[in-house]
Design an enzyme around this catalytic site. Sequence first.
Site, PDB file in Angstrom:
ATOM      1  CB  SER A 131      -1.154   0.253   1.234  1.00  0.00           C
ATOM      2  OG  SER A 131      -1.644   1.254   1.845  1.00  0.00           O
ATOM      3  CE1 TYR A 183      -3.589  -2.027   4.700  1.00  0.00           C
ATOM      4  CE2 TYR A 183      -2.935  -0.184   4.743  1.00  0.00           C
ATOM      5  CZ  TYR A 183      -3.906  -0.952   4.364  1.00  0.00           C
ATOM      6  OH  TYR A 183      -4.095  -0.809   3.133  1.00  0.00           O
TER       7      TYR A 183
HETATM    8  P1  NAD Z   1     -11.302  -6.460   0.237  1.00  0.00           P
HETATM    9  O1  NAD Z   1     -12.125  -6.465   1.708  1.00  0.00           O
HETATM   10  O2  NAD Z   1     -12.234  -5.975  -0.539  1.00  0.00           O
HETATM   11  O3  NAD Z   1     -10.476  -7.852   0.289  1.00  0.00           O
HETATM   12  C1  NAD Z   1      -9.654  -8.076   0.874  1.00  0.00           C
HETATM   13  C2  NAD Z   1      -9.433  -9.435   0.601  1.00  0.00           C
HETATM   14  O4  NAD Z   1      -8.881 -10.402   2.075  1.00  0.00           O
HETATM   15  C3  NAD Z   1     -11.333 -10.196   1.255  1.00  0.00           C
HETATM   16  O5  NAD Z   1     -11.152 -11.268  -0.006  1.00  0.00           O
HETATM   17  C4  NAD Z   1     -11.458 -10.593   2.119  1.00  0.00           C
HETATM   18  O6  NAD Z   1     -12.359 -11.840   2.270  1.00  0.00           O
HETATM   19  C5  NAD Z   1      -9.758 -11.394   2.176  1.00  0.00           C
HETATM   20  N1  NAD Z   1      -9.755 -11.639   4.252  1.00  0.00           N
HETATM   21  C6  NAD Z   1      -9.913 -10.810   5.164  1.00  0.00           C
HETATM   22  N2  NAD Z   1      -9.414 -11.545   6.155  1.00  0.00           N
HETATM   23  C7  NAD Z   1      -9.404 -12.660   5.995  1.00  0.00           C
HETATM   24  C8  NAD Z   1      -8.721 -13.713   6.535  1.00  0.00           C
HETATM   25  N3  NAD Z   1      -8.339 -14.100   7.650  1.00  0.00           N
HETATM   26  N4  NAD Z   1      -8.246 -15.221   5.019  1.00  0.00           N
HETATM   27  C9  NAD Z   1      -7.971 -14.667   4.226  1.00  0.00           C
HETATM   28  N5  NAD Z   1      -9.061 -13.598   3.503  1.00  0.00           N
HETATM   29  C10 NAD Z   1      -9.283 -13.038   3.990  1.00  0.00           C
HETATM   30  O7  NAD Z   1      -9.785  -5.292  -0.058  1.00  0.00           O
HETATM   31  P2  NAD Z   1      -9.637  -5.079  -1.171  1.00  0.00           P
HETATM   32  O8  NAD Z   1      -9.641  -2.804  -1.074  1.00  0.00           O
HETATM   33  O9  NAD Z   1      -9.466  -5.066  -2.611  1.00  0.00           O
HETATM   34  O10 NAD Z   1      -8.197  -4.799  -0.359  1.00  0.00           O
HETATM   35  C11 NAD Z   1      -6.699  -6.443  -1.218  1.00  0.00           C
HETATM   36  C12 NAD Z   1      -5.527  -5.721  -0.363  1.00  0.00           C
HETATM   37  O11 NAD Z   1      -5.352  -4.447  -0.876  1.00  0.00           O
HETATM   38  C13 NAD Z   1      -5.271  -5.268   0.865  1.00  0.00           C
HETATM   39  O12 NAD Z   1      -4.080  -5.968   2.081  1.00  0.00           O
HETATM   40  C14 NAD Z   1      -5.452  -4.070   1.112  1.00  0.00           C
HETATM   41  O13 NAD Z   1      -5.239  -3.322   2.476  1.00  0.00           O
HETATM   42  C15 NAD Z   1      -4.844  -3.611   0.343  1.00  0.00           C
HETATM   43  N6  NAD Z   1      -4.864  -2.323  -0.488  1.00  0.00           N
HETATM   44  C16 NAD Z   1      -6.450  -1.745  -0.723  1.00  0.00           C
HETATM   45  C17 NAD Z   1      -6.239  -0.802  -1.548  1.00  0.00           C
HETATM   46  C18 NAD Z   1      -7.587  -0.106  -1.611  1.00  0.00           C
HETATM   47  O14 NAD Z   1      -8.105   1.336  -1.966  1.00  0.00           O
HETATM   48  N7  NAD Z   1      -9.225  -0.397  -1.901  1.00  0.00           N
HETATM   49  C19 NAD Z   1      -5.404   0.544  -0.848  1.00  0.00           C
HETATM   50  C20 NAD Z   1      -3.997  -0.156  -0.485  1.00  0.00           C
HETATM   51  C21 NAD Z   1      -4.078  -1.717  -0.763  1.00  0.00           C
END
Ligand code: NAD
Length: 257
Positions: free
Chosen positions: A139, A152
Amino acid sequence: MALKGKTAIITGSNSGIGLGVARELAKAGADVVLNSYTDSDEDHALAREISEETGTKARYIQADLSNGEKARGLIEKAGRCDILINNAGIQHVAPIEEFPAAKWDAIIAIMLSSAFHTAAVALPMMRKAGWGRVINIASAHGLTASPYKSAYVSAKHGVVGMTKVIALETAEEPITANAICPGYVMTPLVESQIPDTMEQYGMDRETAIREVLLKRQPSKEFATTEQLGGVAQFLCSDAAAQITGTTISVDGGWTAL
Ligand code: NAD
């Protein structure tokens, strides 16, 4: 089909970025393994949908990545891992003195420790296959900080550090390890925050996005899951064979500020 014959395991991929990256890698020919901690019909249907759309093999394997043994079990059950995408994540926002210890533990376990466990099982598979890619979805918070996101920010900085270690341990092999550092990405979770933000600040949709959600993103545009999938595909290409141990920001200029 550049990735034909490769198996990609994407953790946390029943929604958002993980699902988007899985779809893009499948479109490029990879067999993909989807994962989350749930085990619903919808989860398995996502894998069937990807198989039907792309003609590649897609499977869904349930594993709760807050547990190290289960994280290892995910890779073992898949049986093969050429491309490992550590993506699963959760968030909790609170000042340090009020931050629940259980939330700290869960965030570190799901986002940092699970990436260590999955890599520990996947790297020998990559060595056996003679090729491998580790791509950690970190991130902008792996490179910068914000208040109230202690767990985080710590987990994401940790993931960036571990990415460098994996790169050095595999430096003389045809394996690379890199971290993608997204800023704000348009996912269902982010979309669902827009109405609340509009109400809270009394703003229209466009102003709420520009002034609140994308305050730190100079481009004033969200990245898309397709773009992140494209960067992952690039990291799997021959052009990226000498890119290892680094971060690629997809943040509309956030970290240039
Ligand atoms: P999201 O909530 O849609 O996806 C998160 C995923 O992780 C989901 O599939 C969820 O089921 C899974 N998950 C959560 N706990 C879990 C567990 N205990 N075991 C297995 N799976 C688990 O969110 P996202 O935005 O798609 O985030 C995905 C990644 O991208 C994360 O690591 C997040 O920190 C990172 N990220 C997201 C953004 C953003 O703006 N959306 C920005 C930077 C980084």
